[in-house]
Each structure stands twice: as structure tokens, then as C-alpha cells.
Design a protein around this motif. Structure first.
Motif, short mmCIF file in Angstrom:
data_model
loop_
_atom_site.label_atom_id
_atom_site.label_comp_id
_atom_site.label_asym_id
_atom_site.label_seq_id
_atom_site.Cartn_x
_atom_site.Cartn_y
_atom_site.Cartn_z
N SER A 332 0.85 -1.18 0.00
CA SER A 332 0.00 0.00 0.00
C SER A 332 0.89 1.23 0.00
O SER A 332 2.01 1.21 0.49
CB SER A 332 -0.87 -0.02 1.27
N ARG A 333 0.37 2.27 -0.60
CA ARG A 333 1.14 3.51 -0.64
C ARG A 333 0.86 4.37 0.60
O ARG A 333 1.46 5.43 0.76
CB ARG A 333 0.79 4.31 -1.90
N HIS A 334 -0.04 3.94 1.50
CA HIS A 334 -0.39 4.73 2.68
C HIS A 334 0.68 4.57 3.75
O HIS A 334 1.09 3.45 4.03
CB HIS A 334 -1.75 4.28 3.26
N TYR A 389 -1.00 10.69 15.63
CA TYR A 389 -0.81 9.77 14.49
C TYR A 389 -1.72 10.19 13.33
O TYR A 389 -2.93 10.32 13.53
CB TYR A 389 -1.17 8.33 14.88
N VAL A 390 -1.11 10.39 12.17
CA VAL A 390 -1.93 10.69 10.99
C VAL A 390 -1.44 9.82 9.82
O VAL A 390 -0.29 9.40 9.78
CB VAL A 390 -1.83 12.18 10.56
N TRP A 391 -2.39 9.54 8.89
CA TRP A 391 -2.07 8.74 7.69
C TRP A 391 -2.06 9.66 6.47
O TRP A 391 -2.93 10.53 6.34
CB TRP A 391 -3.12 7.64 7.48
N ILE A 392 -1.08 9.43 5.63
CA ILE A 392 -1.06 10.17 4.36
C ILE A 392 -0.94 9.17 3.21
O ILE A 392 -0.44 8.05 3.38
CB ILE A 392 0.09 11.20 4.29
N ALA A 393 -1.41 9.61 2.03
CA ALA A 393 -1.46 8.69 0.88
C ALA A 393 -0.17 8.68 0.08
O ALA A 393 0.08 7.76 -0.69
CB ALA A 393 -2.63 9.07 -0.04
N ASN A 394 0.62 9.70 0.24
CA ASN A 394 1.85 9.78 -0.54
C ASN A 394 3.04 9.93 0.40
O ASN A 394 3.23 10.97 1.02
CB ASN A 394 1.77 10.99 -1.49
N PRO A 395 3.86 8.89 0.51
CA PRO A 395 4.99 8.95 1.45
C PRO A 395 5.94 10.11 1.19
O PRO A 395 6.60 10.59 2.10
CB PRO A 395 5.69 7.62 1.24
#
Lengths: 435, 400
Positions: A332-334, A389-395
Motif C-alpha cells: 500500500s502507498r499509505h 498519528y496521521v495517515w497520508i497517501a503519498n509517502p
């Protein structure tokens, strides 16, 4: 003997062509076709210019359908005019009882040219103009020249003699002119054609389909190598290579490989392994030697990566097989990023946590699902430590998102009077007693 | 100009290569003619005609010749397609006269009548095959083939020269193979004194002639050695196996039969009833493409191929091709096989272009009736009458 055969055949072809060109019926048909094509080229060029001036500004924002019509008209107008003029001339000549068979044959070539131009127009309308321009010179024009050449020979000679002329001997096998053509021009067109087809499929799958670009490119790369190997096998078959010959060549090559080509071979095998295992795909974001990069291209020898500084690095394939690296885009890219924030014991921890969540929710690059999360991590000496904690779609955006969240936290805490404590040191200075 | 060159550099490159090639192959001596020649002779006999063409080239170095062999089965279509485009050979060697007429009819073969060809050297009969009206000739005769009698020397010492002798041999149980079709057994009608044609039409006694021949065939069929069949391949195979001692078959089979049966055992003779027994002769022609402008060179080549020396050479070295030059005589002692074929051909019937249409209708109508007669379903008289009636009533075919 071999050369003699080629020369005698060329002499025969030469005689044939001179005989044909000496016939009034042939001269008339050729003249008619040449005049028709030239007239169509001149008129077509004028029509193209008018068309371009009239519509080129509108076409930039147009949809595929309109673009297709624009490019079809633009690319085919000369060809259609040529077909119309030739047909008209043919009708007139046939009415006079003249021969028109050669006109029919040449007309087929013009129609073939039209088909190639139509394919070009469709490709340009799809959007990848740079790619098309590249293949126009490397594939389409050479292919057309080859087809025209073969058709021309067929029209005038109608013989397979030329194809079977022996040229030279290779490992006791006679290489004919057709085999020589196949292993040079044929193989070149095969390889370039495979690349063009792959690029076309990739473009369509990613722009008009929902395919993952990295996976598509990895699959196409594998297929490309497979097709090239099949082509190579066919070339060897046409050269009448038997197993003994191949064994002899392999034996010779193995020595060379042992001394000079081992690195190249190692990288080649590593490339195949990486593609088969799908460890890496173009578009993957990896951390290699402590640097975050995007994989641009996997070739037979190396992998081309682009760092955040927009610097391209060429890394041999074997490096990725023998060393460890981090990929942020495996399944996954997340990616999840965490920020450590300290707040005073005097502030309401619920207000702090709520504020952090609001900041995260307001950031455009932070994903809603999975939702941001705040946890009390530690009771420090001077502050209560929280983790956001946060999630992003593009590392690749992690650094920028962290920076922006930190700024937002500073602003929000200042607004709400939340204190970020920091250690203070009190220096006690003791002066010596005068007494 | 620079822009034009850059945009069309491929085209310029190809043109330069083509020009260089043409210049490189330019002849070093003046050329008076260039001929593209196609021939239809099979692979085994191709070297013979190619050698003759090489001789012509040596004799006429001012004429360039490009030679190519074509399969007989496809040459007509290839020639027609090429000629319609103004392309194709100047000269096509080895096309049957009936197809040459077809090409002329479609404007693809030239009228060679006015060309500088010595027509006096030919057998009059063969000229009939190329004649079309008074002023048109669709080709130049090259050679001819005809039905002859093959025999197995290990079974027959002397071949029969009459119908009675043939029947007597069959009575003894020696196998005699005869093709039971109208075209291949036409020689029987004339051999027994009948005739089918009167000029370009059916003769008044055609029915009697056919009935007489069918009657003889029925009687012959009763003899122990008679093998009548419309399957020519089966007859040939039986002959080379030694099952049949005598076989009436086309002269083009000569080389194949000789090779399969063995030179010592193999013999060729004129048909029983010769010289009255007249088979159909098929004439192969030299056809000139109507798109060609090399008529002078084509005429020179035609004269060369039909002169006595080349005709003799072709007859001696090819398989069953009879010469068409009337001055050619082959010594029967030295060349017994081709001499027999040549003799048979001199008395053969060469159909005119009008007769060709009539013959086609006769073949269509007669062959099944021949079978019915031989199977005893109808009498020879009735069969012959049915054939003549059917041909006369056939309005769909070519006119008489």
C-alpha cells in the motif's frame, strides 16, 4: 559464387525495371500517380494549415472525440486527396481503354499509408504526443519504408527469388537475403514495436483504465523481455541454428561471461528477479542508503531512482538484491507519520487532544480513513507527552505534512493558551564570604 | 529545400540507392532490346529451355534477357494480373494455345501476325492453333504433344499397328490400358474411318463415327486384357507397376514413364491405326505480352526458338514434346521414342479456336455417356445420338 548470385539477380531486377519503365503503359500510370500524389500533397498541406489555424486553440481543451476528429482530418487530408485524385485518374484512363492494374497496386500503397497515418492520428489524439513523435521516426517511418519496399518489389518482380538468394554462410548454414533482412530490419522493428506497443498499453491502462502504473509497467517490462527473447529465438531458428551451434556459441560466451560480463549478467539476473518477485515496480517510493526516492525505471542493468532533490541516480540491479532497503509502497502507498507534542500539566489534557485532532482533520493531505489519532504517551518531567498519528497517501509528502502540522500546532496552542513547557535551568551563583 | 530534404530524407535515401544500383548495373555495351521471359517448364526440364535461352543470349549479346520459371498452374493468373498493370514478361514460353486465345480475347496477348516471324517453317496444322480470324495470330508455336502408345518391352516385342492387332493382343490376356474419355480416345474415331468435325462444325456423319468407336470399345471391353478407365493416373500407375503392357497416354508422360519403368523395358509407338488414327494435338506457344514494346527482340527470340536446330534440340532433350518446325525430321533408329511422337503429331488434329469451344462441349456431354455405354446401360448408337443431340442443343456454350 554467393556474390555472383546476388549480382546476377540484381542485374535481372535491373533489367526488369528498365523494361517496365520503357513501356508506355507503365510510364502513363506512374506519371498519373505521381502527379496525383504531388497535387494531393500541395493541396493537402494548404488544407492542413487552414485546419490548424482554424482549430488549434480550441483543441487544447477539447475532449477525446473532438481531438480525434481534429487529428484525423489533419493527418489524413493529403492521403484522402491522393486516393480521390488517383481514383479519378483511373476512371478516366479505364474509360480510354488504358491499363490500370499498376494504379490499383500503387493505390493500395497509398491506402496503407492512410492506415498508418490514421493510427498515428488516433495515438496523438489519445494524448502522448512526445511518445508518438519518438516512435514516428524510430518505428512508423522505417516500417512504412520496409512495407513500401517489399510491396514495390512484389509489384515489379512478383518473385520469391530475391528472398532465397544466399548471402553468406554462418556455421555451415546458408543465410539468405530474407533471413538477413529478418535478423536486421525485422528484429529491429520487432524490438521497437514491442517497446511502442508496451508504451501504448501502459498509457491506455493508466490514463483510461484504473490500472496501477507501477504494476502495469512491471508486467509490461516482463512481457517485453519475454517477447524479445521469443523474437531472438525465431531469428536463430530462421538462421537454421541447430543445438550444436548454439552449444558452441554458448561455450564461447561462457568464457567471456566469466571474465568480462559477470557484472552485467549479475545485474541482468537481478533485474529479472526483481521483476518476477515484484519487489520493486516503477513508481515505488523507497528509502535506499538513507535517502527517500521514487523508482522511475527498471532496465535490464540498473534501476533509475529520483530523489526528493530531483536528482536521478542509476543504481545497479544487484545492489537491490544484495542490500536491504525500505519500501513505502510495497502493498500500500499509505504511510503513518507520528508527531510528538508536549503540553503543560496545567492544561486540560482533553482540550489538548481535541485540538490536535482538529488540526489533523483540517490538513488536506491527512487521510480521513484511517482517522487521525492522539494518544497520551508519557508523563514527562516537565510535560505530558502526546503522540499525534496521521495517515497520508503519498509517502513523499511526509516531511512537508509534518512541517505544516507542527506550524498549525504552534498556532493553535498559542490561540488556546496551551503551554508547551520546556526545561528551565536555574543557576545558583554563590559568592565567597569576604570574611 | 533544406526543410524538404529533412522531412523526406528516407525517400531521398531510397532514391539515391536505387539510382546507384541502376547505374552500377548499366550495360557496358549498347543494348538493342531487353526481354523479360517467363517459361512454364517444370523443374526437371527448366535447364533445357534456359540453356537454349542462354544460347540465344550468346548469339545476340545486344539483347538482355531476364528469365524466370513459373508454375503452370498459376502462370495464367499471374500473367493476366501483371499484364493488366502493364507489367509482366515480354514473352511467355509454354502456354497452351487455348489459354493464349483467352489472353488475346482480354487484350493481354499481342497479335504476333505482323511481327517479323518466319511463318513458313511451321507445320500447317500447328499454325491453325494460333490463328484467330484472318489477320490475328495469338502466339508462335513452340512444340506440341499428342497421345501415343507406350509399351512394356518385357511383355510386348512389337507394338500393334492396327485395331485388330490390338484386340488380338488383348484376347491373349495381355493387359491394354485405354483412357475411356472423348478427348483422350478421339484417335479411335478417326482410326476407324469416322470423323466428327467438318470445318468448325460437327460433320454430317459425326454420330456414326462416335457410334462406331463406342461399338468397338464395347467389343474390346469383352476381351480379357482390356482395361478401360477414365482415371488416367490409375492407368499410368498400373503401367509402371507392369500390370499393363500397353498404354495409350499423353506424350508429356514420356520422361516420367521412362524413369519409373526403366529405359530398357520402355517403348513408344504410334497409335494403332496410324496414320488414320489422329489424336488431338496440344500446341504450346510463345506468347507476347500486349504491353511489351520489345516486339523486335521478341520476334528474334521466337525465330530462334522455332528454327530447325533449336527445335531438334528441344525435341531430343525434353519429355515428349514434338517439334513444330516442318523441316525437322528425327531419325527413328537414333531417336525412336521422339520420332514416334513426332510422326503421330504430324497427322494429329490441331483444333482451331472455334473447334476448341465445340470440343469443350463434346467433352462435357460425351464423357458420362461413354461410361454409360461401357457399363451397358445404353447402346453405342443411342449413346452417340445422345451426345450429338446434347451438343447441338447446348446454347449456353461457345458457338460452333
Amino acid at each position: 559464387m554467393t556474390n555472383q548470385d546476388i549480382f546476377s539477380l540484381w542485374s535481372q531486377i535491373n533489367t526488369d525495371i528498365l523494361v517496365f519503365l520503357g513501356r508506355p503503359s507503365v510510364q502513363l500510370q506512374l506519371a498519373v500517380v505521381i502527379v496525383a500524389v504531388l497535387a494531393a500533397a500541395v493541396l493537402g498541406r494548404a488544407a492542413q494549415n487552414w485546419w490548424r489555424v482554424r482549430y488549434r486553440h480550441q483543441i487544447k481543451e477539447a475532449g477525446f472525440g473532438q481531438r480525434l476528429i481534429y487529428y484525423l482530418v489533419f493527418h489524413l487530408v493529403s492521403g484522402f486527396l491522393a486516393v480521390a485524385f488517383i481514383q479519378l485518374a483511373k476512371v478516366i484512363l479505364a474509360g480510354q481503354g488504358a491499363r490500370t492494374g499498376l494504379i490499383d497496386s500503387l493505390l493500395r500503397l497509398v491506402v496503407l499509408y492512410l492506415m498508418l497515418k490514421a493510427a498515428l492520428a488516433v495515438a496523438v489524439a489519445l494524448g502522448d504526443i512526445r511518445g508518438i513523435q519518438k516512435y514516428q521516426t524510430t518505428l512508423i517511418i522505417p516500417l512504412f519504408v520496409v512495407i513500401i519496399g517489399v510491396q514495390f518489389l512484389y509489384i515489379f518482380i512478383r518473385s520469391d527469388q530475391l528472398a532465397n538468394v544466399p548471402v553468406f554462410n554462418l556455421f555451415d548454414n546458408t543465410v539468405t537475403l530474407s533471413a538477413l533482412f529478418l535478423i536486421t530490419a525485422g528484429f529491429y522493428l520487432w524490438v521497437v514495436g514491442i517497446y511502442a506497443l508496451g508504451q501504448g498499453i501502459h498509457f491506455l491502462a493508466t490514463h483510461y483504465g484504473s490500472a496501477d502504473p507501477g504494476s502495469t509497467q512491471a508486467t509490461l517490462t516482463l512481457l517485453r523481455y519475454l517477447l524479445i527473447i521469443i523474437g531472438l529465438g525465431y531469428v536463430l531458428y530462421r538462421l537454421n541454428f541447430n543445438t550444436t551451434t548454439i552449444a558452441a556459441i554458448s561455450g564461447g560466451l561462457s568464457v567471456g561471461v566469466g571474465f568480462a560480463l559477470s557484472t552485467i549478467l549479475s545485474n541482468f539476473v537481478s533485474g529479472i528477479l526483481l521483476l518476477f518477485e515484484r519487489t520493486l515496480r516503477p513508481g515505488d517510493i523507497i528509502e535506499f542508503n538513507g535517502e527517500l526516492s521514487t523508482v522511475d525505471l527498471i532496465t535490464i542493468r540498473s534501476i533509475r531512482v529520483r530523489t526528493l532533490d530531483n536528482v536521478e541516480k542509476i543504481i545497479p540491479n544487484s545492489e537491490f538484491v544484495t542490500s536491504s532497503f525500505t519500501t513505502y509502497t510495497g502493498k500500500s502507498r499509505h504511510v503513518r507519520i507520528k508527531l510528538l507534542v508536549g503540553a503543560s500539566y496545567d492544561d486540560d489534557y482533553r482540550q489538548v487532544m481535541q485540538t490536535l485532532l482538529e488540526i489533523a482533520a483540517a490538513h488536506p493531505n491527512v487521510m480521513r480513513d484511517p482517522a487521525p489519532d492522539v494518544r497520551v504517551e508519557n508523563f514527562g518531567d516537565f510535560s505530558i507527552d502526546y503522540y499525534l498519528y496521521v495517515w497520508i497517501a503519498n509517502p513523499l509528502l511526509s516531511g512537508r505534512v509534518k512541517n505544516e502540522l507542527h506550524q498549525s500546532i504552534l498556532d493553535a496552542f498559542a490561540d488556546k493558551g496551551i503551554t508547551i513547557p520546556f526545561p528551565t535551568a536555574t543557576q545558583m551563583v554563590q559568592f565567597a564570604d569576604k570574611a | 529545400m533544406k526543410k524538404l530534404f529533412c522531412h523526406h530524407k528516407w525517400v531521398f535515401f531510397c532514391l539515391i540507392v536505387l539510382c546507384l544500383g541502376l547505374v552500377a548495373c548499366a550495360p557496358s555495351q549498347p543494348v538493342k532490346g531487353r526481354l523479360i521471359v517467363w517459361h512454364t517448364w517444370d523443374e526437371a526440364e527448366a535447364p533445357v529451355i534456359e540453356q537454349v535461352l542462354a544460347d540465344f543470349r550468346r548469339l545476340h549479346p545486344e539483347i538482355q534477357i531476364s528469365v524466370e520459371r513459373k508454375e503452370y498452374a498459376t502462370v495464367l493468373d499471374e500473367f493476366a494480373e501483371a499484364s493488366r498493370a502493364g507489367l509482366g514478361p515480354d514473352v511467355l514460353i509454354g502456354l497452351e494455345s487455348v489459354y493464349a486465345h483467352l489472353l488475346y480475347q482480354n487484350g493481354l496477348a499481342a497479335n504476333v501476325n505482323k511481327m517479323d516471324i518466319d511463318w513458313t517453317v511451321f507445320e500447317p496444322g500447328t499454325l491453325q492453333s494460333v490463328q484467330r480470324g484472318n489477320d490475328v495470330r495469338v502466339g508462335v508455336p513452340l512444340n506440341a504433344y499428342v497421345s501415343v502408345l507406350y509399351f512394356n518391352r518385357s511383355q510386348i516385342d512389337t507394338p500393334p499397328d492396327s485395331f485388330d492387332a490390338l484386340q488380338a493382343i488383348s484376347e491373349k490376356g495381355i493387359k491394354v490400358g485405354l483412357p475411356a474419355t472423348f478427348f483422350a480416345s478421339y484417335w479411335g474415331i478417326t482410326g476407324l474411318g469416322g470423323s466428327v468435325f467438318d470445318g468448325d462444325a460437327l460433320s454430317a456423319n459425326s454420330q456414326a463415327g462416335i457410334a462406331n468407336w463406342l461399338d468397338w470399345l464395347v467389343a474390346f471391353q469383352q476381351t480379357p486384357g482390356a482395361v478401360l478407365s477414365s482415371d488416367t493416373r490409375a492407368l499410368v500407375d498400373s503401367f509402371v507397376r507392369g500390370d499393363i503392357a500397353l498404354l495409350v497416354m499423353d506424350s508429356l508422360e514420356l520422361a516420367s514413364l521412362e524413369e519409373r519403368l526403366g529405359r530398357e523395358q520402355f517403348g513408344v509407338a504410334t497409335l494403332p491405326g496410324f496414320p488414320h488414327a489422329q489424336a488431338f494435338s496440344t500446341v504450346e506457344l510463345i506468347v507476347v505480352n500486349s504491353a511489351s514494346v520489345q516486339t523486335e527482340a521478341a520476334a528474334q527470340l521466337s525465330n530462334f526458338l522455332s528454327n530447325a536446330a533449336q527445335q531438334r534440340k528441344l525435341a531430343r532433350t525434353t519429355s515428349g514434346r514434338a517439334p513444330v518446325n516442318r523441316a525437322v525430321s528425327l531419325n527413328p533408329t537414333l531417336f525412336p521414342r521422339i520420332s514416334a511422337i513426332s510422326q503421330q503429331n504430324r497427322t494429329a488434329v490441331v483444333p482451331t479456336t472455334v473447334q476448341d469451344g465445340l470440343i469443350n462441349r463434346l467433352i462435357v456431354e460425351a464423357d458420362p455417356i461413354y461410361q454409360q455405354v461401357l457399363e451397358g446401360l445404353i447402346t453405342p448408337d443411342a449413346g452417340a445420338q445422345m451426345i450429338i443431340d446434347a451438343v447441338k442443343n447446348d446454347r449456353g456454350g461457345p458457338s460452333q
